[in-house]
Write an enzyme that holds these catalytic residues in place. Structure first.
Site, PDB file in Angstrom:
ATOM      1  N   ASN A 105       6.623   3.348  14.297  1.00  0.00           N
ATOM      2  CA  ASN A 105       6.816   2.577  13.074  1.00  0.00           C
ATOM      3  C   ASN A 105       8.110   1.780  13.205  1.00  0.00           C
ATOM      4  O   ASN A 105       9.198   2.353  13.245  1.00  0.00           O
ATOM      5  CB  ASN A 105       6.880   3.541  11.883  1.00  0.00           C
TER       6      ASN A 105
ATOM      7  N   HIS B 103       1.070  -2.403   7.476  1.00  0.00           N
ATOM      8  CA  HIS B 103       2.320  -1.851   7.992  1.00  0.00           C
ATOM      9  C   HIS B 103       2.002  -0.562   8.731  1.00  0.00           C
ATOM     10  O   HIS B 103       1.274   0.298   8.234  1.00  0.00           O
ATOM     11  CB  HIS B 103       3.285  -1.583   6.830  1.00  0.00           C
TER      12      HIS B 103
ATOM     13  N   CYS C 182       9.955  -1.997   4.967  1.00  0.00           N
ATOM     14  CA  CYS C 182       8.653  -2.148   5.606  1.00  0.00           C
ATOM     15  C   CYS C 182       7.827  -3.297   5.035  1.00  0.00           C
ATOM     16  O   CYS C 182       6.765  -3.619   5.575  1.00  0.00           O
ATOM     17  CB  CYS C 182       7.877  -0.843   5.519  1.00  0.00           C
TER      18      CYS C 182
END
Length: 648
Positions: free
Chosen positions: A570, A540, A404
């Site tokens: 995500n 993020h 990430c």
């Protein structure tokens, strides 16, 4: 097994949620299998006595609540057979006696079976419907046809069934005798299970459960008897268990022969702090060649998976949860999957970025692909993309695994390479999680697919850099380093998220990154700190609820943060550039802005970049063929389960 399919109603279905399919090639011991089985079944599977006790206590508010526990009980009773074996009714005279790959169940009679199952039926009839009385009665009929016919005790079943030779060694062992066997006994086909439809999401999931459980006993159940093997006649039909594949048979051979190798448990190591801090990189000061962002393009997944779709696909090992509860827990209303390949998703974004930057293959100095979901090792995705773009040679093309924190890591490496090659570097951030989730609910709730590509070129002499500051970090306590794992043998090699540990690492890194940015001066001699001069924070997109809470704890108000996770989920390394693109698309960014972009995630990695984004560098959404479209694909599909759009 396909990660997802669209049924004839245009609804997304996850086959692995209904057809248990453990990867026995990774199973090393009975204990490991037992742990996986217990994880999937036992902790939420009540016994019949417990079901009756719960009813007496008024736990079940509706018929659906009771049926859910009935189904869990049936999955538990079939826990080994459904994951390890194919069942084949066979005449006793035709049963091979000496093969080591044919098995039969040894069963213990359940004396109170008829009384207790009848009490469960009475309990069902006394409860109100949850949503749809006729639909619920149809589901109950299928479930109870299996539930009410069981005559053996389901607890204490052996993990590995005995072979026929082991069974007949003791003539008093009991097994199933089917009576008359009809090979044309009705079964639900694969497509029939996928295509089942109920107006209520919870009922659709329960309906699929009942169909799968029905198929576990494709014979007339009322005629089944538990018979001593010594009393079997030649024309009696019994049930043989054949391993589903060679991996199951090899697992059985390993555990029965004692050839399993114990798994080494590494010693716990306490983390030691670095001897001195790592300073934030001031790009203007620390580099001669200044980076300029020439283009940003994205490729969203073409399939929408809403929270309602997750409920329709509730796996047998999921506790009850509503679509609204998923939103409250994660901030996500839907995520996007790609029906295309991982490679094509990345290549689409890369082509669009180069086209928007008007950069040809002869000008690209390096290709960096940031991803944690690539199954491609040789050639790397970056070298494959280089070839597909027609690039004869680069200074470097490589994949970078920073999960990430992929964007901060990728831009840092691009800026360093820029010093050597002094020509544009293509940075591609891409993830495809939809085929790496299986029936692991935390992962299924959170992750989506997507790609973004940036062209980082050389800024004109004397110009300010578009990437102003950057910093990367990694490591920490083992619990945080291993907080997100893929492949994970303990979860059938699917990606697994351990929530408390992820929240701990995210909180730790967010505070550290904010402290680092607060310590930097305002640009161009302005007032306050660098953080005071940030126009927009694009974090993020891990979990909106979690990030908002952590930001508030760190003194950041939610109005400074931009999220698009509600509609795309995500997408790990791609999440920040996807969000920046969507902020331009949504009119949140209408002029050049300074963005603080912190990323953090698996491997306890983190990093941030402070960059300036001009909306003009953001390419419009494009379909696969590269032609511009006038519609907004996310808004067009946001409220529909069955809208199919080409990813861009």
């Amino acid at each position: 097994m396909q990660p997802f399919e669209l049924n004839r109603h245009g609804r997304i279905v996850f086959p692995s949620n209904f057809f248990p399919d453990l990867d026995f090639s990774t199973m090393t011991s009975v204990e490991q299998l037992d742990a996986v089985i217990r994880r999937d079944f036992e902790t939420k599977a009540p016994t019949v006595s417990e079901i009756l006790s719960r009813h007496a206590q008024g736990v079940y508010r509706t018929k659906v609540d009771l049926m859910r526990d009935m189904a869990l009980n049936l999955f538990w009773a079939n826990r080994f057979a459904i994951t390890m074996f194919d069942k084949r009714p066979t005449r006793w005279s035709d049963v091979p006696r000496n093969r080591d790959d044919v098995y039969m169940p040894v069963l213990t009679p359940w004396p109170d079976s008829e009384t207790k199952t009848a009490q469960v039926a009475d309990a069902y009839r006394g409860l109100p419907a949850g949503w749809d009385d006729p639909a619920e009665d149809r589901i109950f009929e299928t479930l109870f046809d299996v539930f009410g016919a069981r005559k053996h005790i389901a607890t204490g079943l052996p993990t590995v069934k005995p072979t026929v030779a082991q069974l007949i060694a003791d003539p008093s062992n009991r097994t199933m005798r089917l009576g008359e066997y009809n090979p044309d006994f009705p079964r639900f086909g694969y497509d029939e299970i996928l295509d089942c439809h109920e107006d209520v999401a919870e009922l659709e999931a329960l309906r699929r459960w009942s169909m799968v459980l029905h198929n576990q006993q494709p014979w007339e159940r009322t005629q089944v008897e538990l018979t001593e093997v010594g009393q079997l006649r030649d024309d009696d039909y019994v049930v043989l268990y054949y391993p589903r594949d060679r991996h199951v048979q090899r697992f059985i051979s390993r555990v029965t022969s004692g050839r399993t190798v114990p798994t080494a448990v590494p010693a716990k190591v306490e983390p030691v702090q670095p001897s001195r801090p790592y300073p934030t990189i001031d790009v203007r000061r620390d580099f001669t060649v200044q980076p300029r962002i020439e283009a940003l393009a994205v490729a969203h997944g073409d399939q929408v998976c809403t929270n309602e779709d997750l409920i329709r696909n509730s796996a047998y090992n999921w506790s009850p949860m509503t679509a609204d509860e998923i939103t409250a827990k994660t901030g996500i209303e839907q995520r996007r999957y790609t029906s295309g390949s991982f490679e094509d998703l990345a290549l689409s974004a890369a082509k669009s970025a180069l086209e928007h930057a008007q950069v040809g293959p002869e000008d690209i100095g390096a290709v960096i692909v940031c991803t944690c979901t690539s199954a491609r090792l040789i050639p790397s995705l970056a070298t494959w993309i280089s070839g597909e773009l027609g690039i004869a040679q680069t200074h470097a093309s490589f994949d970078l695994v920073a999960a990430c924190a992929g964007l901060p890591y990728g831009l840092a490496e691009a800026t360093r390479i820029l010093q050597q090659v002094q020509r544009p570097v293509l940075v591609v951030c891409v993830e495809k999680f939809s085929d790496k989730i299986g029936n692991v609910r935390p992962s299924r709730m959170i992750f989506g697919d997507g790609a973004a590509a940036l062209v980082v070129g050389v800024a004109p002499e004397g110009s300010a850099p578009d990437i102003e500051y950057m910093q990367t970090y990694a490591s920490g306590p083992n619990s945080q380093v291993n907080s997100i794992i893929w492949p994970n043998p303990d979860f059938d090699n699917y990606i697994t998220v351990y929530g408390p540990e992820v929240k701990a690492l995210a909180g730790r890194y967010l505070v550290q990154m904010l402290d680092d940015v607060k310590a930097l001066p305002a640009p161009e001699g302005g007032m306050g700190t660098l953080l005071d001069n940030i126009d927009l924070i694009v974090p993020h997109q891990a979990n909106k609820t979690m990030i908002t809470e952590l930001a508030a704890d760190a003194g950041l108000s939610s109005d400074r943060l931009y999220f698009n996770i509600e509609k795309v989920g995500n997408a790990s390394s791609a999440s920040i550039p996807l969000a920046i693109h969507d902020a331009v698309r949504d009119g949140v960014i209408t002029e050049p802005v300074r963005i603080f972009a912190p990323g953090f995630g698996a491997g306890a990695v983190a990093g941030f970049t402070v960059l300036r984004i001009d909306p003009a560098v953001v390419a419009p959404f494009r379909p696969v063929d590269g032609e511009a479209v006038a519609i907004d694909p996310l808004r067009a599909a946001s409220s529909s389960d069955d809208v199919t759009l080409a990813f861009g």
